[in-house]
Write an enzyme that holds these catalytic residues in place. Structure first.
Site, mmCIF file in Angstrom:
data_model
loop_
_atom_site.group_PDB
_atom_site.id
_atom_site.type_symbol
_atom_site.label_atom_id
_atom_site.label_comp_id
_atom_site.label_asym_id
_atom_site.label_seq_id
_atom_site.Cartn_x
_atom_site.Cartn_y
_atom_site.Cartn_z
ATOM 1 N N ASP A 26 0.856 -1.182 0.000
ATOM 2 C CA ASP A 26 0.000 0.000 0.000
ATOM 3 C C ASP A 26 0.897 1.239 0.000
ATOM 4 O O ASP A 26 1.669 1.452 0.937
ATOM 5 C CB ASP A 26 -0.896 -0.010 1.238
ATOM 6 N N ASP A 120 -2.674 2.393 -6.176
ATOM 7 C CA ASP A 120 -1.685 2.469 -5.101
ATOM 8 C C ASP A 120 -1.642 1.260 -4.180
ATOM 9 O O ASP A 120 -0.965 1.297 -3.146
ATOM 10 C CB ASP A 120 -1.915 3.729 -4.267
ATOM 11 N N GLU A 121 -2.321 0.183 -4.515
ATOM 12 C CA GLU A 121 -2.244 -0.994 -3.649
ATOM 13 C C GLU A 121 -2.503 -2.264 -4.438
ATOM 14 O O GLU A 121 -3.200 -2.264 -5.453
ATOM 15 C CB GLU A 121 -3.203 -0.890 -2.458
#
Length: 374
Positions: A26, A120-121
């Site tokens: 993350d 983003d993860e």
């Protein structure tokens, strides 16, 4: 967004089979961190991506802004009141996507089992990894270092034997840290955790659980499967499993979901169009970003509206060809939202869901006109 449905049985985690090693990566304050990286004047300052001083909603906040209580989905006016020195920056999704592709190339050095959740993860299954590294914490540490070297950005990681606990672990030592939840510690970790912090339990569901006397994982664990199905429907088996540290969902690379959605319960009921439009914008951006990052397109958008008395309605729009841009999606949602006004009671929750998902066609193919058919 509907809850994931693992295969559940009444047992403790199985340690006799080959133990899975799942990493959840993350990125830390991703959008804001990219802006601070690219603009030295923003470094070490409170930054909000999205919105403006006068209107709109914060899409992301830097850690400097979070110290003042600023967070995503917060009205810009509220954010500015909490942090008078807050700097608003327009989002640059093309840049965020390009950096995300750099990060995924690093993931691919270690495993092909990559399941992106957003720009983003992502989940990584490193049980049988390409470098033959036995210890997952070492892989996570290497990946984070390579991300930092390649992009200048910090990432946090969670390592565990299933997806739920890996996701929970990635929050434990943020920013720029990592944590492990082992099979031995998993059930006890869940028992001590407030249900409002569970991944997959939103504010409305947490409130419902609290009304049933369920405030921690331990409270959830003593409830029967039948009771959880009665009160939470198809999400019941998921809650039953995670209360025991069990989540058998596999990391699924390149999967096309049936739908992707986001919703938000507001601190105060909404009665007019402008604040409703501001409240729905980060939801639109969230679902669009997911689809864009995963090269998925959608033909149907559904607006969910829940009123103060908990009654709810949904309105859908289907297009002949997939939505071609964020602006197209925004226009469709605006039409659906305008149609419910004026309202006779306050709105407590809004949600946006995309369905009829499919892989995007090659960019070389000519764009098509967008025609509404429903």
């Amino acid at each position: 967004m509907s809850q994931p449905q693992p295969v559940i049985c009444d047992r403790t985690p199985n340690t006799t089979q080959k133990q899975r090693k799942i990493i959840h990566i993350d990125m830390d304050a991703y959008y804001a961190s990219v802006e601070q990286r690219d603009n030295p004047d923003l470094r070490d300052k409170p930054v909000a991506v999205g919105g403006s001083e006068a209107r709109g909603v914060v899409a992301a906040a830097s850690y400097e802004a979070r110290k003042f209580g600023v967070h995503s989905a917060m009205p810009s006016v509220t954010a500015k009141r909490k942090c008078p020195d807050l700097i608003f920056v327009k989002p640059r999704f093309d840049v965020y996507k390009a950096v995300s592709m750099q990060i995924r190339e690093i993931f691919a050095e270690y495993t092909s089992m990559i399941e992106p959740l957003s720009l983003d993860e992502a989940y990584l299954d490193v049980t049988d990894n390409l470098k033959g590294i036995e210890i997952a914490t070492e892989i996570a540490r290497e990946i984070r270092a390579k991300i930092k070297a390649a992009t200048g950005l910090n990432a946090s990681a969670g390592i565990s034997y299933n997806k739920f606990l890996a996701k929970m672990a990635s929050d434990l030592n943020k920013p720029n840290g990592q944590a492990v939840i082992t099979p031995k510690n998993g059930p006890a970790f869940v028992e001590a955790l407030p249900v409002k912090k569970f991944h997959g339990v939103g504010p409305a569901t947490a409130e419902k659980m609290n009304r049933l006397g369920i405030e921690t994982g331990a409270d959830l664990k003593v409830r029967s499967l039948d009771l959880l199905i009665e009160h939470f429907g198809k999400s019941g088996p998921y809650f039953y499993g995670i209360a025991r540290g069990i989540d058998d969902r596999q990391v699924k690379p390149n999967r096309v979901r049936k739908s992707v959605g986001a919703e938000d319960t507001f601190m105060a009921d909404i009665h007019s169009f402008d604040p409703a439009r501001a409240g729905v914008q980060p939801l639109i951006e969230k679902v669009w970003t997911y689809c864009d990052a995963n090269e998925i397109s959608a033909k149907t958008v559904t607006l969910k509206v829940k009123y103060a008395n908990f009654s709810q309605v949904t309105r859908s729009k289907t297009v002949a060809l997939p939505f071609g841009s964020l602006a197209d999606l925004e226009n469709a949602v605006n039409l659906l939202l305008q149609a419910i006004f004026p309202v006779s009671r306050g709105i407590r929750l809004l949600g946006v869901t995309l369905s009829s998902l499919e892989r995007k066609v090659a960019e070389s193919e000519p764009p098509q006109l967008l025609l509404f058919i429903k």
